[in-house]
Design a protein around this motif. Structure first.
Motif, PDB file in Angstrom:
ATOM      1  N   VAL A  55       0.845  -1.331  -0.174  1.00 32.75           N
ATOM      2  CA  VAL A  55      -0.172  -0.055  -0.014  1.00 32.75           C
ATOM      3  C   VAL A  55       1.187   1.095   0.050  1.00 32.75           C
ATOM      4  CG1 VAL A  55      -1.745   1.451   1.297  1.00 32.75           C
ATOM      5  CG2 VAL A  55      -1.877  -1.058   1.271  1.00 32.75           C
ATOM      6  N   ARG A  56       1.881   1.289   0.841  1.00 29.98           N
ATOM      7  CA  ARG A  56       2.656   2.319   1.127  1.00 29.98           C
ATOM      8  C   ARG A  56       3.687   2.701  -0.059  1.00 29.98           C
ATOM      9  NH1 ARG A  56       7.001   1.607   4.834  1.00 29.98           N
ATOM     10  NH2 ARG A  56       7.996   1.279   3.037  1.00 29.98           N
ATOM     11  N   SER A  57       4.425   1.619  -0.292  1.00 30.97           N
ATOM     12  CA  SER A  57       5.692   1.788  -1.261  1.00 30.97           C
ATOM     13  C   SER A  57       5.060   1.662  -2.854  1.00 30.97           C
ATOM     14  CB  SER A  57       6.966   0.926  -0.975  1.00 30.97           C
ATOM     15  OG  SER A  57       7.221   1.075   0.409  1.00 30.97           O
ATOM     16  N   TYR A  58       4.182   0.888  -2.903  1.00 28.96           N
ATOM     17  CA  TYR A  58       3.763   0.433  -4.407  1.00 28.96           C
ATOM     18  C   TYR A  58       2.342   0.904  -4.675  1.00 28.96           C
ATOM     19  CZ  TYR A  58       7.974  -2.373  -4.008  1.00 28.96           C
ATOM     20  OH  TYR A  58       9.315  -2.759  -4.084  1.00 28.96           O
ATOM     21  N   LYS A  59       1.854   1.703  -3.744  1.00 26.82           N
ATOM     22  CA  LYS A  59       0.516   2.281  -3.793  1.00 26.82           C
ATOM     23  C   LYS A  59      -0.674   1.371  -4.645  1.00 26.82           C
ATOM     24  CE  LYS A  59       2.942   5.973  -2.989  1.00 26.82           C
ATOM     25  NZ  LYS A  59       2.807   6.422  -1.713  1.00 26.82           N
ATOM     26  N   LEU A  60      -0.410   0.055  -4.146  1.00 19.58           N
ATOM     27  CA  LEU A  60      -1.670  -0.670  -4.478  1.00 19.58           C
ATOM     28  C   LEU A  60      -2.884  -0.381  -3.572  1.00 19.58           C
ATOM     29  CD1 LEU A  60       0.803  -2.349  -5.794  1.00 19.58           C
ATOM     30  CD2 LEU A  60      -0.530  -4.391  -5.022  1.00 19.58           C
ATOM     31  N   ASP A  61      -3.926  -0.316  -4.385  1.00 18.22           N
ATOM     32  CA  ASP A  61      -5.392   0.080  -3.604  1.00 18.22           C
ATOM     33  C   ASP A  61      -5.839  -1.156  -2.978  1.00 18.22           C
ATOM     34  OD1 ASP A  61      -7.661   1.352  -2.866  1.00 18.22           O
ATOM     35  OD2 ASP A  61      -8.401   1.490  -5.067  1.00 18.22           O
ATOM     36  N   LEU A  62      -5.388  -1.606  -1.751  1.00 16.56           N
ATOM     37  CA  LEU A  62      -5.648  -2.736  -1.259  1.00 16.56           C
ATOM     38  C   LEU A  62      -6.735  -2.374  -0.074  1.00 16.56           C
ATOM     39  CD1 LEU A  62      -2.322  -4.626  -1.127  1.00 16.56           C
ATOM     40  CD2 LEU A  62      -4.053  -4.948  -2.728  1.00 16.56           C
ATOM     41  N   PRO A  63      -7.826  -3.236   0.049  1.00 17.90           N
ATOM     42  CA  PRO A  63      -8.679  -3.007   1.123  1.00 17.90           C
ATOM     43  C   PRO A  63      -7.991  -3.369   2.538  1.00 17.90           C
ATOM     44  CG  PRO A  63      -9.118  -5.047   0.195  1.00 17.90           C
ATOM     45  CD  PRO A  63      -8.265  -4.335  -0.825  1.00 17.90           C
ATOM     46  N   ALA A  64      -8.460  -2.943   3.499  1.00 14.81           N
ATOM     47  CA  ALA A  64      -7.978  -2.940   4.990  1.00 14.81           C
ATOM     48  C   ALA A  64      -8.074  -4.669   5.258  1.00 14.81           C
ATOM     49  CB  ALA A  64      -8.585  -2.497   5.939  1.00 14.81           C
ATOM     50  N   PRO A  65      -7.105  -5.036   5.841  1.00 22.62           N
ATOM     51  CA  PRO A  65      -6.918  -6.521   6.473  1.00 22.62           C
ATOM     52  C   PRO A  65      -8.289  -6.972   6.990  1.00 22.62           C
ATOM     53  CG  PRO A  65      -4.962  -5.675   6.900  1.00 22.62           C
ATOM     54  CD  PRO A  65      -5.809  -4.548   6.690  1.00 22.62           C
ATOM     55  N   ASP A  66      -8.495  -8.048   6.783  1.00 21.59           N
ATOM     56  CA  ASP A  66      -9.699  -8.804   7.367  1.00 21.59           C
ATOM     57  C   ASP A  66     -11.028  -8.469   7.171  1.00 21.59           C
ATOM     58  OD1 ASP A  66      -8.072 -11.076   8.329  1.00 21.59           O
ATOM     59  OD2 ASP A  66      -7.183  -9.875  10.064  1.00 21.59           O
ATOM     60  N   GLN A  67     -11.337  -7.644   6.353  1.00 23.80           N
ATOM     61  CA  GLN A  67     -12.705  -7.001   6.356  1.00 23.80           C
ATOM     62  C   GLN A  67     -13.347  -7.564   5.170  1.00 23.80           C
ATOM     63  OE1 GLN A  67     -11.807  -2.981   5.066  1.00 23.80           O
ATOM     64  NE2 GLN A  67     -12.926  -3.390   2.984  1.00 23.80           N
ATOM     65  N   ALA A  68     -14.680  -7.629   5.361  1.00 19.91           N
ATOM     66  CA  ALA A  68     -15.342  -8.578   4.291  1.00 19.91           C
ATOM     67  C   ALA A  68     -15.537  -7.709   3.080  1.00 19.91           C
ATOM     68  CB  ALA A  68     -17.005  -8.650   4.932  1.00 19.91           C
ATOM     69  N   LEU A  69     -15.441  -8.504   1.972  1.00 18.70           N
ATOM     70  CA  LEU A  69     -15.309  -7.920   0.669  1.00 18.70           C
ATOM     71  C   LEU A  69     -16.174  -8.664  -0.177  1.00 18.70           C
ATOM     72  CD1 LEU A  69     -11.251  -8.185   0.077  1.00 18.70           C
ATOM     73  CD2 LEU A  69     -12.780  -6.170   1.012  1.00 18.70           C
ATOM     74  N   THR A  70     -16.584  -7.733  -1.444  1.00 16.52           N
ATOM     75  CA  THR A  70     -17.512  -8.202  -2.308  1.00 16.52           C
ATOM     76  C   THR A  70     -16.567  -8.999  -3.366  1.00 16.52           C
ATOM     77  OG1 THR A  70     -17.139  -6.407  -3.860  1.00 16.52           O
ATOM     78  CG2 THR A  70     -18.873  -6.314  -2.049  1.00 16.52           C
ATOM     79  N   ALA A  71     -17.215  -9.826  -4.361  1.00 10.14           N
ATOM     80  CA  ALA A  71     -16.459 -10.453  -5.026  1.00 10.14           C
ATOM     81  C   ALA A  71     -15.557  -9.543  -6.052  1.00 10.14           C
ATOM     82  CB  ALA A  71     -17.034 -11.387  -5.956  1.00 10.14           C
ATOM     83  N   GLU A  72     -16.162  -8.582  -6.267  1.00 10.87           N
ATOM     84  CA  GLU A  72     -15.453  -7.419  -7.153  1.00 10.87           C
ATOM     85  C   GLU A  72     -14.280  -6.769  -6.634  1.00 10.87           C
ATOM     86  OE1 GLU A  72     -14.124  -5.740 -10.357  1.00 10.87           O
ATOM     87  OE2 GLU A  72     -15.821  -7.472 -10.339  1.00 10.87           O
ATOM     88  N   GLU A  73     -14.612  -6.672  -5.234  1.00  9.22           N
ATOM     89  CA  GLU A  73     -13.307  -6.066  -4.302  1.00  9.22           C
ATOM     90  C   GLU A  73     -12.263  -6.889  -4.196  1.00  9.22           C
ATOM     91  OE1 GLU A  73     -15.860  -2.974  -1.499  1.00  9.22           O
ATOM     92  OE2 GLU A  73     -15.715  -5.217  -0.969  1.00  9.22           O
ATOM     93  N   GLU A  74     -12.534  -8.214  -4.022  1.00 13.62           N
ATOM     94  CA  GLU A  74     -11.450  -9.128  -3.695  1.00 13.62           C
ATOM     95  C   GLU A  74     -10.722  -9.262  -5.204  1.00 13.62           C
ATOM     96  OE1 GLU A  74     -10.700 -13.629  -2.062  1.00 13.62           O
ATOM     97  OE2 GLU A  74     -12.578 -13.048  -2.600  1.00 13.62           O
ATOM     98  N   ARG A  75     -11.400  -9.510  -6.080  1.00 16.47           N
ATOM     99  CA  ARG A  75     -10.724  -9.536  -7.541  1.00 16.47           C
ATOM    100  C   ARG A  75     -10.118  -8.470  -7.746  1.00 16.47           C
ATOM    101  NH1 ARG A  75     -11.101  -7.733 -12.340  1.00 16.47           N
ATOM    102  NH2 ARG A  75     -10.793  -8.727 -14.156  1.00 16.47           N
ATOM    103  N   ALA A  76     -10.244  -7.304  -7.616  1.00 15.19           N
ATOM    104  CA  ALA A  76      -9.535  -6.196  -7.927  1.00 15.19           C
ATOM    105  C   ALA A  76      -8.271  -6.426  -7.051  1.00 15.19           C
ATOM    106  CB  ALA A  76     -10.337  -4.724  -7.720  1.00 15.19           C
TER     107      ALA A  76
END
Length: 463
Positions: A334-355
């Motif tokens: 997240v910090r160094s490579y600027k990946l748009d990742l959701p916060a750990p251990d949160q419930a995700l939709t299929a689209e959010e997890e896929r991204a």
């Protein structure tokens, strides 16, 4: 050699590198800038830029940082470098004869216990003895062996780099750091005319007690260390004997001559459970090279095996375990490579997890090709590379495929004349992957793991 234009201090945490840096900086004409290539900061904790270059720019291309350091420093510039710092920089300075190499070592038991105490107390440096925070560490045998293995592998890597390039380094041990003659010998090695009259008085030695007094379980520690060849703990620069990566993770059946050599990210839990049901039951773990050889001698007709998993399913398991569960890698991405990742251990939709998964797969292509400077986590390493690592000790008798695993395990039981217990598959992981799987995900996995797809003939994962 004289005429050095820079220097690097190769060390590890809790080896005395802060103290050695302070003494180097007390020499006129020398400046050590700290951990310039630490994955989480630049130079010192919480500092995110140096010489007009921020941490993201450094991670994208570290070499301008080296040039800026040398240009901005009057005299001889250097930095501290640990095994998990930028691999591109390690390789570059190791090959550069104009960069002096200082290699600082410490008895790995001492450094491990010191690290545990520092983690417990939060005190990493001591300048005022009245503010000493005391604690006793719990000695964890498996954790220590991993610590030892990491130190050994890094030392061997440095040694090989020096040998093939015809260079030498100045080796210094933690116990030598208060020896003024040794420190002045280091100054001579660097080609610096200045000499120290006293060692740096600011930093104080933490936890000077005997090692047994610094742990809560000294008897267990002694028993664990007795399994190791004592030369693993010697102060020799290359930490002989050489050890095979992965051996502590091997698992044997307690009542059958079968040895499992896991590929991280594979069906480890299912195979371990199956091994534990062989014969009278139970498993054996925590092998060292010595104890593994003993097991082989005591179990005539033994068979060893590993299990290949489809690269996409395996990297998805690693994604869940190493990224989405949180920790250093998530923060780094997240910090160094600027990946748009959701916060750990949160419930995700299929689209959010896929991204999120797709972003990590694309980053992995750079990571596995050595373009990020990060050390390869074994959970993400290609199965080809891990099997090559096994071969440094001895490759497995059988390489099974997960999709025909029950059949392969039955064959092993027939080979060793052992009754075949039931094997239970866990479908939760493939079901979760099927929820987000598509051609773009598959193509990204193939780009990252081309060696495994081609080398082992994997086609598309069909969920």
């Amino acid at each position: 050699m004289t005429g050095f234009t820079s220097f690097v201090m190769f060390a590890e945490m809790r080896t005395g590198s802060n103290f050695l840096e302070a003494n180097l900086n007390a020499l006129e004409g020398v400046e050590c800038h700290g951990e310039v290539f630490n994955p989480h900061f630049m130079g010192k904790k919480d500092n995110l830029s140096l010489w007009g270059i921020d941490i993201a720019q450094r991670d994208a291309d570290p070499f301008p940082v080296l040039a800026a350091m040398r240009a901005a420093t009057p005299g001889l510039a250097g930095f501290r470098c640990f095994h998990d710092h930028d691999a591109r920089v390690i390789d570059a300075v190791l090959a550069d004869p104009a960069c002096a190499k200082i290699i600082l070592t410490r008895n790995p038991v001492e450094s491990y216990v010191s690290l545990k105490i520092a983690q417990d107390t939060g005190q990493w440096k001591l300048q005022n003895a009245a503010k000493l925070k005391s604690a006793r560490a719990h000695f964890d045998a498996a954790e220590f062996e991993a610590h030892l293995r990491t130190a050994q592998e890094f030392q061997l890597y440095l040694l090989h780099g020096l040998q093939v390039s015809g260079q030498t380094a100045f080796y210094i041990d933690y116990e030598d750091l208060n020896d003024l003659e040794v420190l002045n010998g280091l100054a001579a090695f660097l080609g610096i005319p200045a000499r120290l009259e006293v060692t740096d008085p600011k930093l104080k030695k933490q936890n000077p007690e005997e090692i047994a007094e610094k742990v809560t379980n000294p008897a267990e520690m002694e028993h664990s260390l007795a399994r190791l060849d004592r030369f693993n703990l010697a102060r020799t620069p290359n930490f002989e004997p050489r050890r095979t990566p992965g051996i502590p993770g091997f698992v044997a059946a307690a009542d059958a001559p079968l040895l499992y050599m896991p590929l991280r990210g594979g069906p480890e839990a299912e195979v371990r459970a199956w091994l534990g049901r062989l014969g009278a039951g139970g498993i054996m773990t925590d092998f060292a090279q010595k104890t593994l050889r003993q097991w082989k001698r005591q179990n005539g007709g033994h068979r060893s095996f590993t299990v290949l998993r489809h690269p996409l399913l395996r990297v998805y398991a690693a994604f869940q375990d190493a990224v989405m569960a949180g920790g250093d890698l998530h923060r780094l991405l997240v910090r160094s490579y600027k990946l748009d990742l959701p916060a750990p251990d949160q419930a995700l939709t299929a689209e959010e997890e896929r991204a999120a998964f797709l972003a990590v797969l694309r980053w992995l292509k750079l990571y596995l090709s050595g373009q990020t400077g990060q050390k390869i986590d074994p959970r993400f390493a290609s199965q080809t590379a891990v099997l090559q690592g096994f071969a440094q000790f001895q490759g497995p008798d059988a390489v099974l495929r997960e999709e025909r695993l029950a059949e392969g395990l039955a064959w092993l039981c027939a080979e060793t004349d052992v009754a075949m217990p039931d094997f239970t598959e866990d479908n939760a992981l493939p079901d979760a992957l099927a929820r987000i799987h598509d051609r773009e995900i598959e193509d990204a996995a193939r780009e990252a793991y081309q060696r495994d797809y081609v080398g082992y003939g994997f086609g598309r994962w069909r969920g």
